[in-house]
Design a protein around this motif. Sequence first.
Motif, PDB file in Angstrom:
ATOM      1  N   GLU A 280      -4.584 -51.175  14.203  1.00 16.60           N
ATOM      2  CA  GLU A 280      -3.396 -50.881  14.169  1.00 16.60           C
ATOM      3  C   GLU A 280      -2.950 -49.724  14.384  1.00 16.60           C
ATOM      4  OE1 GLU A 280      -2.085 -54.980  11.325  1.00 16.60           O
ATOM      5  OE2 GLU A 280      -1.769 -52.947  10.795  1.00 16.60           O
ATOM      6  N   MET A 281      -3.615 -48.650  13.472  1.00 16.75           N
ATOM      7  CA  MET A 281      -3.322 -47.313  13.621  1.00 16.75           C
ATOM      8  C   MET A 281      -3.740 -46.525  14.780  1.00 16.75           C
ATOM      9  SD  MET A 281      -5.085 -44.064  11.276  1.00 16.75           S
ATOM     10  CE  MET A 281      -6.754 -44.479  12.178  1.00 16.75           C
ATOM     11  N   SER A 282      -4.932 -47.273  15.509  1.00 21.11           N
ATOM     12  CA  SER A 282      -5.631 -46.691  16.621  1.00 21.11           C
ATOM     13  C   SER A 282      -4.383 -46.858  17.776  1.00 21.11           C
ATOM     14  CB  SER A 282      -6.809 -47.044  16.702  1.00 21.11           C
ATOM     15  OG  SER A 282      -7.582 -46.774  15.649  1.00 21.11           O
ATOM     16  N   ASP A 283      -4.070 -48.204  17.658  1.00 24.53           N
ATOM     17  CA  ASP A 283      -3.179 -48.608  18.820  1.00 24.53           C
ATOM     18  C   ASP A 283      -1.770 -47.805  18.801  1.00 24.53           C
ATOM     19  OD1 ASP A 283      -5.026 -50.087  19.447  1.00 24.53           O
ATOM     20  OD2 ASP A 283      -4.395 -51.913  18.977  1.00 24.53           O
ATOM     21  N   GLU A 284      -1.441 -47.747  17.747  1.00 29.41           N
ATOM     22  CA  GLU A 284      -0.132 -47.191  17.387  1.00 29.41           C
ATOM     23  C   GLU A 284       0.043 -45.546  17.750  1.00 29.41           C
ATOM     24  OE1 GLU A 284       3.387 -46.144  13.849  1.00 29.41           O
ATOM     25  OE2 GLU A 284       1.649 -47.436  13.717  1.00 29.41           O
ATOM     26  N   HIS A 285      -1.199 -45.003  17.524  1.00 29.53           N
ATOM     27  CA  HIS A 285      -1.092 -43.436  18.047  1.00 29.53           C
ATOM     28  C   HIS A 285      -2.171 -43.107  19.055  1.00 29.53           C
ATOM     29  CE1 HIS A 285       0.943 -42.343  14.234  1.00 29.53           C
ATOM     30  NE2 HIS A 285       0.554 -43.223  13.650  1.00 29.53           N
ATOM     31  N   SER A 286      -2.574 -44.172  19.791  1.00 30.25           N
ATOM     32  CA  SER A 286      -3.506 -43.883  20.926  1.00 30.25           C
ATOM     33  C   SER A 286      -4.600 -43.030  20.791  1.00 30.25           C
ATOM     34  CB  SER A 286      -2.548 -43.537  22.104  1.00 30.25           C
ATOM     35  OG  SER A 286      -1.212 -44.265  22.291  1.00 30.25           O
ATOM     36  N   VAL A 287      -5.188 -43.322  19.576  1.00 28.53           N
ATOM     37  CA  VAL A 287      -6.469 -42.506  19.226  1.00 28.53           C
ATOM     38  C   VAL A 287      -7.416 -42.585  20.330  1.00 28.53           C
ATOM     39  CG1 VAL A 287      -8.225 -42.088  17.640  1.00 28.53           C
ATOM     40  CG2 VAL A 287      -6.042 -42.909  16.803  1.00 28.53           C
ATOM     41  N   LYS A 288      -7.837 -41.106  20.619  1.00 25.45           N
ATOM     42  CA  LYS A 288      -8.594 -40.935  22.039  1.00 25.45           C
ATOM     43  C   LYS A 288     -10.084 -41.172  21.524  1.00 25.45           C
ATOM     44  CE  LYS A 288      -5.433 -37.615  24.103  1.00 25.45           C
ATOM     45  NZ  LYS A 288      -4.666 -37.347  22.628  1.00 25.45           N
ATOM     46  N   ASN A 289     -10.848 -40.607  20.549  1.00 23.11           N
ATOM     47  CA  ASN A 289     -12.067 -40.499  20.210  1.00 23.11           C
ATOM     48  C   ASN A 289     -12.355 -41.245  19.092  1.00 23.11           C
ATOM     49  OD1 ASN A 289     -14.493 -38.936  20.891  1.00 23.11           O
ATOM     50  ND2 ASN A 289     -14.298 -37.398  19.493  1.00 23.11           N
ATOM     51  N   ARG A 290     -12.116 -42.582  19.023  1.00 23.75           N
ATOM     52  CA  ARG A 290     -12.384 -43.481  18.005  1.00 23.75           C
ATOM     53  C   ARG A 290     -12.017 -43.158  16.850  1.00 23.75           C
ATOM     54  NH1 ARG A 290     -18.235 -45.878  18.326  1.00 23.75           N
ATOM     55  NH2 ARG A 290     -18.874 -43.658  17.742  1.00 23.75           N
ATOM     56  N   SER A 291     -11.767 -44.119  15.695  1.00 27.67           N
ATOM     57  CA  SER A 291     -11.379 -44.034  14.346  1.00 27.67           C
ATOM     58  C   SER A 291     -12.133 -44.751  13.437  1.00 27.67           C
ATOM     59  CB  SER A 291     -10.052 -44.766  14.173  1.00 27.67           C
ATOM     60  OG  SER A 291      -8.959 -44.127  15.097  1.00 27.67           O
ATOM     61  N   CYS A 292     -12.398 -44.358  12.127  1.00 28.89           N
ATOM     62  CA  CYS A 292     -13.342 -44.962  11.322  1.00 28.89           C
ATOM     63  C   CYS A 292     -12.606 -44.981   9.842  1.00 28.89           C
ATOM     64  CB  CYS A 292     -14.795 -44.372  11.307  1.00 28.89           C
ATOM     65  SG  CYS A 292     -14.714 -42.483  10.715  1.00 28.89           S
ATOM     66  N   ALA A 293     -13.254 -45.996   9.117  1.00 30.26           N
ATOM     67  CA  ALA A 293     -12.868 -45.840   7.723  1.00 30.26           C
ATOM     68  C   ALA A 293     -14.134 -46.345   6.734  1.00 30.26           C
ATOM     69  CB  ALA A 293     -11.660 -46.857   7.598  1.00 30.26           C
ATOM     70  N   ILE A 294     -14.052 -45.794   5.734  1.00 32.90           N
ATOM     71  CA  ILE A 294     -15.071 -46.289   4.646  1.00 32.90           C
ATOM     72  C   ILE A 294     -14.566 -46.390   3.413  1.00 32.90           C
ATOM     73  CG2 ILE A 294     -17.240 -45.511   3.518  1.00 32.90           C
ATOM     74  CD1 ILE A 294     -17.594 -43.393   5.588  1.00 32.90           C
ATOM     75  N   LEU A 295     -14.913 -47.485   2.684  1.00 29.85           N
ATOM     76  CA  LEU A 295     -14.483 -47.910   1.356  1.00 29.85           C
ATOM     77  C   LEU A 295     -15.841 -47.944   0.446  1.00 29.85           C
ATOM     78  CD1 LEU A 295     -12.047 -48.448  -0.504  1.00 29.85           C
ATOM     79  CD2 LEU A 295     -12.504 -50.852   0.020  1.00 29.85           C
ATOM     80  N   MET A 296     -15.818 -47.215  -0.451  1.00 26.20           N
ATOM     81  CA  MET A 296     -17.138 -46.928  -1.420  1.00 26.20           C
ATOM     82  C   MET A 296     -16.638 -47.188  -2.945  1.00 26.20           C
ATOM     83  SD  MET A 296     -19.943 -44.183  -0.760  1.00 26.20           S
ATOM     84  CE  MET A 296     -19.357 -42.891  -1.562  1.00 26.20           C
TER      85      MET A 296
END
Length: 804
Positions: A280-296
Amino acid sequence: MINTNPSNSMRFRSKIVMTAAFSLLFGAVAANFFKISVLDNKKYQDMANDQHFGSISISAHRGTIYDSRGITLAKSATVYKIFIDPSIFREELESLQKRIDKRNADKANGTYTPVYDDEGKEINVLPESAEEFKNKAAAFIALKLNITAEKVKKAMDAEGRYMEFKVQTEKPVADEIINYFYDMGFASVGSVEDTKRYYPQNDLAASVIGFTTGNIAYGVESSYDKYLSGVDGRTVSAKDSNGNELPYRYSKTFEPKDGDDVYLTIDREIQYILEKHLKEMSDEHSVKNRSCAILMNPKTGAILGMATYPSFDLNDPFEVTSEALFNRIFYEKDIDDPKKKDIEEYTPEARERQWKNKCISERYEPGSVFKIITAASVVEEKAIDFDTWSHVCNGVEYLQDGDRKLPIACHSVDTGGHGPVSFQEALTKSCNPAFIALGQALGMEKFQYYFNAFGFREQTGIDLPYEVNGDLPKLGDGPNDMNHIDLAEASFGQCETVTPLELITACSAVVNGGYLLQPYVVDKVVDSDGNIVLNNERTVRRQVISEETSKTMANALRNVVSLNTAGNVDIKGFAIGGKSGTSQRFSAIKQNVAQEYGKENENLNEYGASYLCFTPSDDPELILLVLADMPDKQNQQYYGSKCAVPCAQEILTDVLRYLDKSPEYDENELKNLDKKVPLLKGASIDAAIKTIEDMGVRYEKIGNGIEVVEQSPQTGTAISKDGCIYLYTEKGNTYEPVTVPDLSYYTPESANDVLTGLGLNYVAKNSLATQEGAIVKSQSIEPYSIVPKGTTIEIEFQAQSFND
């Protein structure tokens, strides 16, 4: 008497020489025989066996990969290799032709007796010729295996005793082919068990699970291959004296040993939550160089979720799923108008990029999130007086750079700076000039020491392949070594590069008591008998800061959230600490504009928007990092607080709900706590009114009856402390309709006034309703919908003012 005959003497010497020579030769032969028969016995036995035996490999079933709750993420299923013995096949064709010739002769002589089944259909019907059967059989196999008839015929005509038509064939198809030949009395076509890898969740956690095919391996499939792969079996067949393999009935099968099962620390539902909101974030903000997330888990290093977007389908990993991957490559290669040949040329590189886990395989400038590390280092070293230190921010800090002064701007430059700020305010307001001063107080050598101590120049040791490590100019006198400008920029996260995993691991050390842990994605490995053959646990690499410093930093980061809910994740009932960051991605753009802050270079700039948060702040059990690498720059939405924070808010809210974590409200939250509407329908009006008054909310009675026949909102709905419950006491006089207004960009006060005037309730989805400058971001019921009076609308607010 002395023999003086020369010839006798010569013959004697010759005998001695010959005896010695034969002795040496015999010794050499004996030694070599001993070496062959004893020392190298296995080697030569294997060579002899190779001369007398041939074999077919039988793939072991690869172990299953499960999530932390035992849900299958990767599994192997039995499939089959379909093969032919060309030599036996030709013999069987000759035999078939003899049977056909006999049938034809019997028909000519009138002695042919057909055989019929119970339905009167002739059975054991032979083809017109063996060649006709061969052609029909080739066409049949080609159809069933989706290969060409030419390939089938080539295998049929080959020399040798074993040729494969196809591997990884499903059982129904394999059975159909074998039966086709069995019905004609042919034994030359057979099948051998094989395995095929399936990924039931398709693209979920693809960069973590990985895949293996040929010499390509990624993710857990690669790093735990020695456990997962098992030991292949073999079908061994004997050879005759001429080296020709005997028919497969003269064979022996050695069963394979299946691989061990791997259980991840990752929870499928948490992984889904990460990927859902990351998309949702990547599509809304047209992220060019991929997104990532880590939960630890910051106490143990166990990874609960690790996501890269866009992902890819593990069942079809060679399909490039994102056009953005190509666009990024074309940008780097200076290809402005890519053609079909460019796409074909760079498809292998695009595949490699989509397979790699961005969390561990790519570096970026961390920006203001790195201020957590600078601040912790300063506190640990007691480089300042934590209680009395302050710095005056004028919006720009000037550093001498040769003959000129280099301006380093704060995000507050347009408003003239933050003015005097304390340590806490510097962290809360994310003031760059203040952190330049903190970096200078720490000093270059100590900054380097803590950069190393927090693990940024080494791999974290996570049990995944292709990990890289961060970098920072080193100490020294060379032109590329660290100088005072590098120190200034590094203090607020702009000179160094790190991986997302390095950063979240270091920040975990800041808040978990000071311990740098080794992160891991595999919990345990279990063999086929249920024995645990490997168990990963908390591994401390070293203690970087004291527990006292850790408590100080956890409290300071909690204050960052509580003093500035506009730019942070804030969830009612949960104490959260956090820090956002926005970095200029100098290492990933064509032209280095690191020293230029003018508007003329804005079109060259790209940004990394990130956010790190943890909860509970006093004893963290969850820590989350979200990164949007190069979001769209329109409307100033590329800041971490505006791009990554909303995504982190959604992730953490859903995860806490999924984990059934109970909220613990502070005094202020208790005063403003939403109320759950009880069951009032069917109660007497007096009893209902008393219940509502005890709740401390308003009510409105509609009708003159003595019993509540309907209520709005319905039972279980939440309303704010200022909400109103509508009680209907007469049948037929219920549910007064109201049109829902469009609340976009309303302030909390104006939204409350409008909804109250219409007789509608609302609850805030987050705590920003009390934040100055907050506006409505979204509403749970679409504008202009018709709803009953008293309906509750859930409203999400967003901040307008904070940048990082």
